[in-house]
Design a protein around this motif. Structure first.
Motif, PDB file in Angstrom:
ATOM      1  N   LYS A  98       9.826  41.618  51.093  1.00  0.00           N
ATOM      2  CA  LYS A  98       9.949  43.001  50.630  1.00  0.00           C
ATOM      3  C   LYS A  98      11.102  43.137  49.645  1.00  0.00           C
ATOM      4  O   LYS A  98      10.994  43.856  48.641  1.00  0.00           O
ATOM      5  N   LEU A  99      12.193  42.462  49.927  1.00  0.00           N
ATOM      6  CA  LEU A  99      13.350  42.523  49.033  1.00  0.00           C
ATOM      7  C   LEU A  99      13.026  41.910  47.684  1.00  0.00           C
ATOM      8  O   LEU A  99      13.363  42.470  46.632  1.00  0.00           O
ATOM      9  N   ARG A 100      12.337  40.765  47.673  1.00  0.00           N
ATOM     10  CA  ARG A 100      11.972  40.119  46.419  1.00  0.00           C
ATOM     11  C   ARG A 100      11.005  40.992  45.622  1.00  0.00           C
ATOM     12  O   ARG A 100      11.121  41.116  44.397  1.00  0.00           O
ATOM     13  N   ALA A 101      10.042  41.606  46.309  1.00  0.00           N
ATOM     14  CA  ALA A 101       9.067  42.464  45.624  1.00  0.00           C
ATOM     15  C   ALA A 101       9.742  43.695  45.030  1.00  0.00           C
ATOM     16  O   ALA A 101       9.430  44.105  43.906  1.00  0.00           O
ATOM     17  N   ALA A 102      10.675  44.297  45.771  1.00  0.00           N
ATOM     18  CA  ALA A 102      11.382  45.468  45.267  1.00  0.00           C
ATOM     19  C   ALA A 102      12.228  45.110  44.051  1.00  0.00           C
ATOM     20  O   ALA A 102      12.305  45.871  43.082  1.00  0.00           O
ATOM     21  N   ALA A 103      12.867  43.947  44.080  1.00  0.00           N
ATOM     22  CA  ALA A 103      13.662  43.505  42.933  1.00  0.00           C
ATOM     23  C   ALA A 103      12.765  43.243  41.724  1.00  0.00           C
ATOM     24  O   ALA A 103      13.131  43.561  40.593  1.00  0.00           O
ATOM     25  N   ALA A 104      11.584  42.674  41.970  1.00  0.00           N
ATOM     26  CA  ALA A 104      10.661  42.377  40.866  1.00  0.00           C
ATOM     27  C   ALA A 104      10.171  43.658  40.190  1.00  0.00           C
ATOM     28  O   ALA A 104       9.935  43.663  38.978  1.00  0.00           O
ATOM     29  N   ARG A 105      10.047  44.734  40.943  1.00  0.00           N
ATOM     30  CA  ARG A 105       9.632  46.006  40.340  1.00  0.00           C
ATOM     31  C   ARG A 105      10.687  46.528  39.371  1.00  0.00           C
ATOM     32  O   ARG A 105      10.363  47.297  38.464  1.00  0.00           O
ATOM     33  N   GLY A 106      11.907  46.114  39.554  1.00  0.00           N
ATOM     34  CA  GLY A 106      12.963  46.476  38.613  1.00  0.00           C
ATOM     35  C   GLY A 106      13.235  45.390  37.594  1.00  0.00           C
ATOM     36  O   GLY A 106      14.301  45.376  36.974  1.00  0.00           O
ATOM     37  N   SER A 107      12.284  44.455  37.452  1.00  0.00           N
ATOM     38  CA  SER A 107      12.376  43.345  36.484  1.00  0.00           C
ATOM     39  C   SER A 107      13.522  42.392  36.808  1.00  0.00           C
ATOM     40  O   SER A 107      14.090  41.771  35.914  1.00  0.00           O
ATOM     41  N   THR A 108      13.857  42.279  38.084  1.00  0.00           N
ATOM     42  CA  THR A 108      14.884  41.333  38.521  1.00  0.00           C
ATOM     43  C   THR A 108      14.222  40.179  39.251  1.00  0.00           C
ATOM     44  O   THR A 108      13.436  40.394  40.181  1.00  0.00           O
ATOM     45  N   ASN A 109      14.531  38.971  38.827  1.00  0.00           N
ATOM     46  CA  ASN A 109      13.981  37.780  39.475  1.00  0.00           C
ATOM     47  C   ASN A 109      14.938  37.333  40.572  1.00  0.00           C
ATOM     48  O   ASN A 109      16.003  36.790  40.295  1.00  0.00           O
TER      49      ASN A 109
END
Length: 280
Positions: A98-109
């Motif tokens: 969930k944390l990785r997916a939320a970061a990806a929505r903000g264009s953060t890898n």
């Protein structure tokens, strides 16, 4: 022909013991110690050595059983130690996803280290489903010092200045961060590495929220922010995608000016450089 009834070490007395490791016959403790010192034998049977069925007996069966018991004990001990080292309630597999997916929505890898790594254990970043917000762990590294400060639970909508000012409150005492306390908070330079192995750094806007600044950045576990004084120089390429009010040097008209990044070349260009080029 060698007499098999006498001690294989002193060749004088009848043998009483047979070494489990090398099968040499000995008559007593002095000869046992002497043969171990001479041959380097441990006196223990190699548990993995092949034994024919005709030579297999109850002693070998018991030895193999003990080996399996020891193996099980070591494995269980290692598992308990690993669980103790890696115990972190914030990092169950589903929460990491969930944390990785939320970061990806903000264009953060967002990348994670293997279990047991120090930064993995230290990381308490998490995603809150109710507020739809990431609470980050942030590491601050102050240039030219050995000071490293870690903050937990920093909301992604929090401005960086509101976090770092808690560590830079001025006072009469002398400490390692006093040079950073003595300058204007908004004049500090903040940088974050663009990627795990990248040599390019992104300059951060100290007034802006964390959410916008982590876009197009690869982060390993949590953000690591490098703090520089205005007078300190750096030897890495910097990308700046925000306008920064510069109050240190006024322009000829006495008004403030903005320094900005030249997006075409990917380098930082100030207005003074542009004026100098125009005057040539």
């Amino acid at each position: 022909m060698e007499d098999s009834s006498v001690c294989g070490e002193c060749n004088l007395k009848p043998w009483k013991y047979k070494c489990p490791g090398c099968s040499i016959r000995s008559c007593g403790l002095p000869c046992v110690k002497a043969h171990k010192q001479r041959t380097g034998c441990t006196g223990k049977r190699k548990a993995t050595d092949f034994v024919t069925l005709s030579h297999f007996d109850d002693n070998l069966l018991l030895s193999d059983y003990r080996m399996l018991e020891d193996t099980k004990r070591v494995a269980e001990s290692a598992k308990r130690m690993r669980d103790q080292i890696c115990k972190n309630p914030y990092f169950k597999e589903s929460q990491r996803s969930k944390l990785r997916a939320a970061a990806a929505r903000g264009s953060t890898n967002l990348l994670f280290l293997s279990s047991g790594m120090l930064n993995r254990e230290r990381n308490q970043s998490r995603y809150d489903n109710r507020s739809k917000c990431i609470s980050w762990t942030i590491e601050w590294r102050f240039h030219s010092t050995d000071v490293v400060i870690v903050d937990h639970g920093v909301g992604e909508d929090t401005s960086l200045c509101s976090v770092i000012e808690n560590h830079l409150k001025p006072g009469p005492w002398i400490h390692k961060l006093k040079p950073f306390c003595d300058v204007d908070l908004f004049s500090l330079k903040l940088f974050i590495q663009k990627g795990a192995k990248a040599t390019t750094f992104k300059e951060l806007d100290i007034k802006a929220s964390l959410r916008k600044q982590l876009a197009k950045v690869a982060i390993v576990e949590y953000p690591v922010i490098h703090v520089y004084l205005p007078s300190q120089s750096y030897d890495f390429e910097v990308i700046r995608d925000f306008y920064q009010l510069n109050t240190t040097t006024p322009d000829p008209n006495g008004s403030l000016y903005y320094s900005h990044g030249d997006t075409t070349e990917g380098k930082v260009t100030s207005r003074e450089e542009e004026i100098e080029e125009d005057g040539r």
